[in-house]
Design an enzyme around this catalytic site. Structure first.
Site, PDB file in Angstrom:
ATOM      1  CG  ASP A  36      -0.204   0.149  -5.662  1.00  0.00           C
ATOM      2  OD1 ASP A  36      -1.257  -0.447  -5.400  1.00  0.00           O
ATOM      3  OD2 ASP A  36       0.911  -0.407  -5.731  1.00  0.00           O
TER       4      ASP A  36
ATOM      5  CG  HIS B  64      -8.714  -3.379  -0.526  1.00  0.00           C
ATOM      6  ND1 HIS B  64      -7.901  -3.637   0.546  1.00  0.00           N
ATOM      7  CD2 HIS B  64      -9.953  -3.776  -0.153  1.00  0.00           C
ATOM      8  CE1 HIS B  64      -8.611  -4.193   1.516  1.00  0.00           C
ATOM      9  NE2 HIS B  64      -9.863  -4.282   1.115  1.00  0.00           N
TER      10      HIS B  64
HETATM   11  P1  ADQ Z   1      -2.034  -5.482  -4.265  1.00  0.00           P
HETATM   12  O1  ADQ Z   1      -2.174  -4.852  -5.595  1.00  0.00           O
HETATM   13  O2  ADQ Z   1      -1.941  -6.956  -4.237  1.00  0.00           O
HETATM   14  O3  ADQ Z   1      -3.180  -5.043  -3.247  1.00  0.00           O
HETATM   15  P2  ADQ Z   1       0.117  -4.558  -2.327  1.00  0.00           P
HETATM   16  O4  ADQ Z   1      -0.499  -3.572  -1.434  1.00  0.00           O
HETATM   17  O5  ADQ Z   1       1.503  -4.199  -2.705  1.00  0.00           O
HETATM   18  O6  ADQ Z   1      -0.652  -4.803  -3.685  1.00  0.00           O
HETATM   19  O7  ADQ Z   1       0.129  -5.941  -1.585  1.00  0.00           O
HETATM   20  C1  ADQ Z   1       0.811  -7.025  -2.106  1.00  0.00           C
HETATM   21  C2  ADQ Z   1       1.025  -8.050  -1.009  1.00  0.00           C
HETATM   22  O8  ADQ Z   1       1.464  -9.238  -1.628  1.00  0.00           O
HETATM   23  C3  ADQ Z   1       2.073  -7.617  -0.006  1.00  0.00           C
HETATM   24  O9  ADQ Z   1       1.679  -7.990   1.286  1.00  0.00           O
HETATM   25  C4  ADQ Z   1       3.317  -8.396  -0.447  1.00  0.00           C
HETATM   26  O10 ADQ Z   1       4.173  -8.770   0.599  1.00  0.00           O
HETATM   27  C5  ADQ Z   1       2.702  -9.623  -1.072  1.00  0.00           C
HETATM   28  N1  ADQ Z   1       3.595 -10.093  -2.144  1.00  0.00           N
HETATM   29  C6  ADQ Z   1       3.908  -9.469  -3.276  1.00  0.00           C
HETATM   30  N2  ADQ Z   1       4.804 -10.190  -3.982  1.00  0.00           N
HETATM   31  C7  ADQ Z   1       5.049 -11.285  -3.269  1.00  0.00           C
HETATM   32  C8  ADQ Z   1       5.869 -12.444  -3.465  1.00  0.00           C
HETATM   33  N3  ADQ Z   1       6.675 -12.612  -4.521  1.00  0.00           N
HETATM   34  N4  ADQ Z   1       5.858 -13.379  -2.524  1.00  0.00           N
HETATM   35  C9  ADQ Z   1       5.090 -13.245  -1.433  1.00  0.00           C
HETATM   36  N5  ADQ Z   1       4.306 -12.198  -1.192  1.00  0.00           N
HETATM   37  C10 ADQ Z   1       4.273 -11.246  -2.106  1.00  0.00           C
HETATM   38  C11 ADQ Z   1      -4.359  -4.206  -3.312  1.00  0.00           C
HETATM   39  C12 ADQ Z   1      -4.138  -2.784  -3.841  1.00  0.00           C
HETATM   40  C13 ADQ Z   1      -3.058  -2.088  -3.033  1.00  0.00           C
HETATM   41  C14 ADQ Z   1      -3.429  -2.097  -1.533  1.00  0.00           C
HETATM   42  C15 ADQ Z   1      -3.802  -3.509  -1.081  1.00  0.00           C
HETATM   43  C16 ADQ Z   1      -4.359  -3.507   0.348  1.00  0.00           C
HETATM   44  O11 ADQ Z   1      -3.788  -2.818  -5.222  1.00  0.00           O
HETATM   45  O12 ADQ Z   1      -2.868  -0.750  -3.470  1.00  0.00           O
HETATM   46  O13 ADQ Z   1      -2.329  -1.643  -0.776  1.00  0.00           O
HETATM   47  O14 ADQ Z   1      -4.785  -4.081  -1.926  1.00  0.00           O
HETATM   48  O15 ADQ Z   1      -5.434  -2.633   0.494  1.00  0.00           O
END
Ligand code: ADQ
Length: 471
Positions: free
Chosen positions: A366, A158
């Protein structure tokens, strides 16, 4: 039809009635598991102290068996905090300066992977397809092979995969790469990550890129490809549309009082570029006094991994920075930055994205970044906002309508904010619909299907289809 076995460090347990909807990844994998029947195995998140963990705790829900294990305190410290979060995470995000190598932690990582393999192997049937997720579990396939398992095993990463120059700074890079060669299919988020992987094999002279996604290394042949993860686009768009009536969303609308809203949503992590983003916002206001009292920047950042010292320090830094900018550019009747330090339900989040004129997503690195995709999916088709996105997010490869920025270039990001806030509605619609069309066809179910199609041998897929048609 072969059963599916998903393994990930943490397991999203099925939602109880009344819970907020789960994220797209959990929903898509649960749907695939429900269709084929199978197991989702991982760490419970609990510690068994200094005693060996007991048997797996199992919960059957429809056709899915959830199987969780505890880990000892030492395991949690060495495998999870020590190696996964203090070595692999920073290395894969190009932060050599933050990687802390310790032999104990490296050994703990491999030991816990062996432990997972021993817990999992007795549950596996010969036809099962195994899909392992993320950087915590790279050596799992090698351990399962060691125990004689011949099943198809796939791995999806991921987070980004770094270039060879970065990877070789990790003392166990050879063992990690050998571990990857035991899978039948390796999935990366983007073709850049795939190229980095292939570049390492070439440079270290330990493998061949045979073309058409086929690789040969450590005496094994396997496939590797880019499978950019998506979100549940249509469902998320619907959630955002309905959220207009949500009380919290209505309060947020009242509180911005006709100002434009910029939204940032991130887990609190140094890879997300939150500090640089706050700097860019301050620069934007200072260079555009006309926007004073005309914009509100809402940053929503739940704590994560607060037991790791760098994260605790970041929490302080972000709060101080937001306070400092508010003090420097705010006025008696205007608080420019609103900073929320906790998690927010998915339906409220969808509604807040829709209220915002700009989705500001500026990671320094990311794997994909789902926030960028959620922001786009949540927009009102008649009045869509603008996505300002870091070129270092995997999502930038697909988001053709975004304003791409370099988050290290504070002035460039500030200029992009001006451009977004003054963009004509025609251009906003045109940019948005290009991205939305892509997200609708490349959603998380499609991602899941693409990966499984390439993992399951063609002959078996054909016979599964044949029996589906016959039934
Ligand atoms: P993450 O590093 O966790 O994931 P991201 O892809 O942005 O990053 O996903 C975060 C998730 O958490 C999103 O669905 C978002 O809505 C949720 N989220 C963030 N802040 C929030 C809050 N305050 N309240 C509720 N929900 C919140 C890892 C990798 C990424 C990759 C994903 C999926 O680092 O690059 O996109 O896995 O493969």
């Amino acid at each position: 039809m072969s059963r599916l076995v998903v393994v990930s460090n943490r397991v999203p347990m099925p939602a109880k009635d009344g819970d907020a909807p789960a994220g797209g990844l959990a929903v898509a994998l649960q749907a695939a598991l429900q269709e084929r029947g199978g197991i989702w195995m991982g760490w419970s998140g609990n510690s068994s102290g200094d005693k060996e963990p007991g048997p797996l705790s199992q919960l059957q829900k429809g056709k899915i068996a959830y199987a969780l294990t505890d880990l000892t305190d030492t395991d949690v410290e060495e495998y999870y905090h020590g190696f996964a979060n203090r070595v692999l995470w920073p290395i894969c995000h190009y932060r050599l300066d933050l990687a802390e190598y310790g032999h104990k932690e490296m050994a703990g990582y491999f030991r816990v992977n062996r432990f997972f393999a021993h817990k999992l192997a007795p549950l596996i049937e010969p036809d099962d397809i195994i899909w392992v997720h993320d950087y915590h579990l790279i050596p799992l396939a090698a351990e399962l092979r060691q125990m004689g398992l011949k099943n198809r095993i796939g791995f999806f990463l991921h987070i980004p995969w770094p270039s060879a120059d970065i990877l070789v700074t990790m003392p166990v890079h050879e063992e990690i790469m050998r571990g990857l060669s035991h899978y039948d299919l390796l999935g990366f988020q983007t073709d850049y990550d795939l190229q980095n992987f292939a570049g390492y094999l070439r440079r270290e002279g330990i493998g061949d890129d045979l073309g058409n996604g086929l690789f040969d290394s450590h005496g094994r042949s396997f496939r590797a490809g880019a499978y950019p993860i998506g979100i549940e686009t249509a469902e998320f768009a619907e959630l955002a549309r309905k959220a207009a009536t949500n009380i919290m969303v209505r309060k947020a609308r009242q509180s911005v009082e006709g100002r434009d809203m910029i939204i940032g949503v991130d887990r609190l992590d140094y890879s997300k570029g939150i500090i640089q983003r706050l700097d860019a916002f301050e620069r934007f206001i200072n260079s555009n006094p006309g926007f004073q009292n005309k914009v509100t920047y809402l940053q929503i950042t739940p704590k994560s991994r607060s037991e790791v010292p760098e994260y605790e320090q970041m929490q302080k830094m972000v709060a101080e920075q937001a306070g400092r900018v508010n003090g420097a550019v705010g006025t008696v009747d205007w608080v420019p930055i609103r900073y929320i330090n906790r998690s927010i339900g998915r339906n409220v989040l969808a509604g807040l994205y829709r209220l915002a004129t700009i989705g500001l997503v500026t990671p320094l690195r990311d794997g994909m970044n789902l926030v960028a995709k959620e922001y786009v999916a949540a927009q009102d088709p008649d009045h869509p906002g603008v996505l300002v996105l870091s070129r270092f997010a995997g999502a930038a490869r697909e988001s053709k309508g975004a304003l791409l920025i370099n988050p290290y270039d504070v002035e460039g990001t500030a200029n992009a904010l001006t451009k977004a806030l003054t963009m004509s509605i025609e251009e906003r619609r045109e940019r948005w619909s290009r991205m939305m069309d892509h997200l609708l066809t490349h959603d998380v179910s499609q991602w899941c299907e693409d990966f499984l199609r390439d993992l399951i041998p063609v002959a078996r897929l054909q016979s599964e289809r044949g029996s589906l048609l016959a039934s």
